[in-house]
Design an enzyme around this catalytic site. Sequence first.
Site, PDB file in Angstrom:
ATOM      1  N   HIS A 104       3.208 -13.574  -6.321  1.00  0.00           N
ATOM      2  CA  HIS A 104       2.735 -13.456  -4.947  1.00  0.00           C
ATOM      3  C   HIS A 104       1.232 -13.694  -4.889  1.00  0.00           C
ATOM      4  O   HIS A 104       0.527 -13.631  -5.891  1.00  0.00           O
ATOM      5  CB  HIS A 104       3.063 -12.067  -4.372  1.00  0.00           C
ATOM      6  N   ARG A 137      -7.402  -1.707  -6.998  1.00  0.00           N
ATOM      7  CA  ARG A 137      -7.648  -2.999  -6.365  1.00  0.00           C
ATOM      8  C   ARG A 137      -8.571  -2.841  -5.162  1.00  0.00           C
ATOM      9  O   ARG A 137      -8.373  -1.955  -4.338  1.00  0.00           O
ATOM     10  CB  ARG A 137      -6.327  -3.625  -5.901  1.00  0.00           C
ATOM     11  N   ASP A 184      -1.916 -12.011  -2.601  1.00  0.00           N
ATOM     12  CA  ASP A 184      -2.053 -10.731  -1.909  1.00  0.00           C
ATOM     13  C   ASP A 184      -2.045 -10.884  -0.387  1.00  0.00           C
ATOM     14  O   ASP A 184      -2.822 -11.650   0.192  1.00  0.00           O
ATOM     15  CB  ASP A 184      -3.346 -10.027  -2.336  1.00  0.00           C
ATOM     16  N   HIS A 218      -0.284 -14.264  -8.534  1.00  0.00           N
ATOM     17  CA  HIS A 218      -0.285 -13.402  -9.709  1.00  0.00           C
ATOM     18  C   HIS A 218       1.015 -12.610  -9.791  1.00  0.00           C
ATOM     19  O   HIS A 218       1.797 -12.553  -8.838  1.00  0.00           O
ATOM     20  CB  HIS A 218      -1.503 -12.480  -9.748  1.00  0.00           C
TER      21      HIS A 218
END
Length: 304
Positions: free
Chosen positions: A95, A265, A97, A250
């Site tokens: 995916h 994150r 983000d 990623h």
Amino acid sequence: MSLDIRKVTATIGAQVLGADLSRPLAPEEVAAIREALDVHKALVFDDVDLDDEGQQAFARHFGDLTTAHPTVGAVDGAPNVLPVDSERGRANHWHTDVTFVLNPPQASTLRSITVPPYGGETLIASSAAAYRDLPEPLRRLADTLWAEHTNDYDYAVPDEEIDAERAAQRARFTSIKYRTVHPVVRVHPLTGERGLFIGGFAQRIVGLSAGESRKILDLLQAYVTRPENVLRWRWSPNQLVLFDNRITQHYAIDNYDGQPRRLHRVTVAGDVPVGVDGKESYSIEGDASHYTPVATPDPAPVAA
């Protein structure tokens, strides 16, 4: 300033040595890191001495921050920090983000908090390299396509693994439903590069059935995840990875036997994607204004 940029693979990834991320960076350092990010798509910083506040301060060098996530809770006392914790679900799907909102983050930072003794690597793929790999007929087709991205399913919790706890996680993830249409080929606003802007939230090609869409998306996705286009990063303590969310995907590998794994994150607000025809993405459902401002990037150079 004496930054040392060392390539990790021929296609994607570099280590950055000589940067002290625990202090404010000079403008020329920020410019050098931005240039390296444009070239390498993902940068790794070792031995970083950062807490949550320091990670946020580093990310702010590149723009305004988003909050942690449109629907998922933040770290206590740090509304811009998302805990990427194996106990809250595992994002072992390819995916980019938050592509289900109109302006997904331009960049993501991940900082290692708890690292399992083995496994738990993060894969990061160059969607620019994937686009370059496409045969010319597929490239011409991809240039014309638009895809609907949605969070109306939880990529981190497959259907076959749903129990009461994970059903609650899924309910939180979809508590606000988003549907946004993005170009399948996105033009990078700073470099003018073209990249395949798809990944796990892309669920349907505009104008095609679900079955037809899946075949085309799977075909294009296979170019993104070619081993030659992927950085496989094995985490160590006190590392930070910065990647360009506009032109990468990623995947967090679930290969650590359920041992604790936690990253934090912080993401930088992004611009509205633009396709090769100059048209912008558009929203169908869901307001993400509480999550992210819209960035205004510098004009892209004319691609050769």
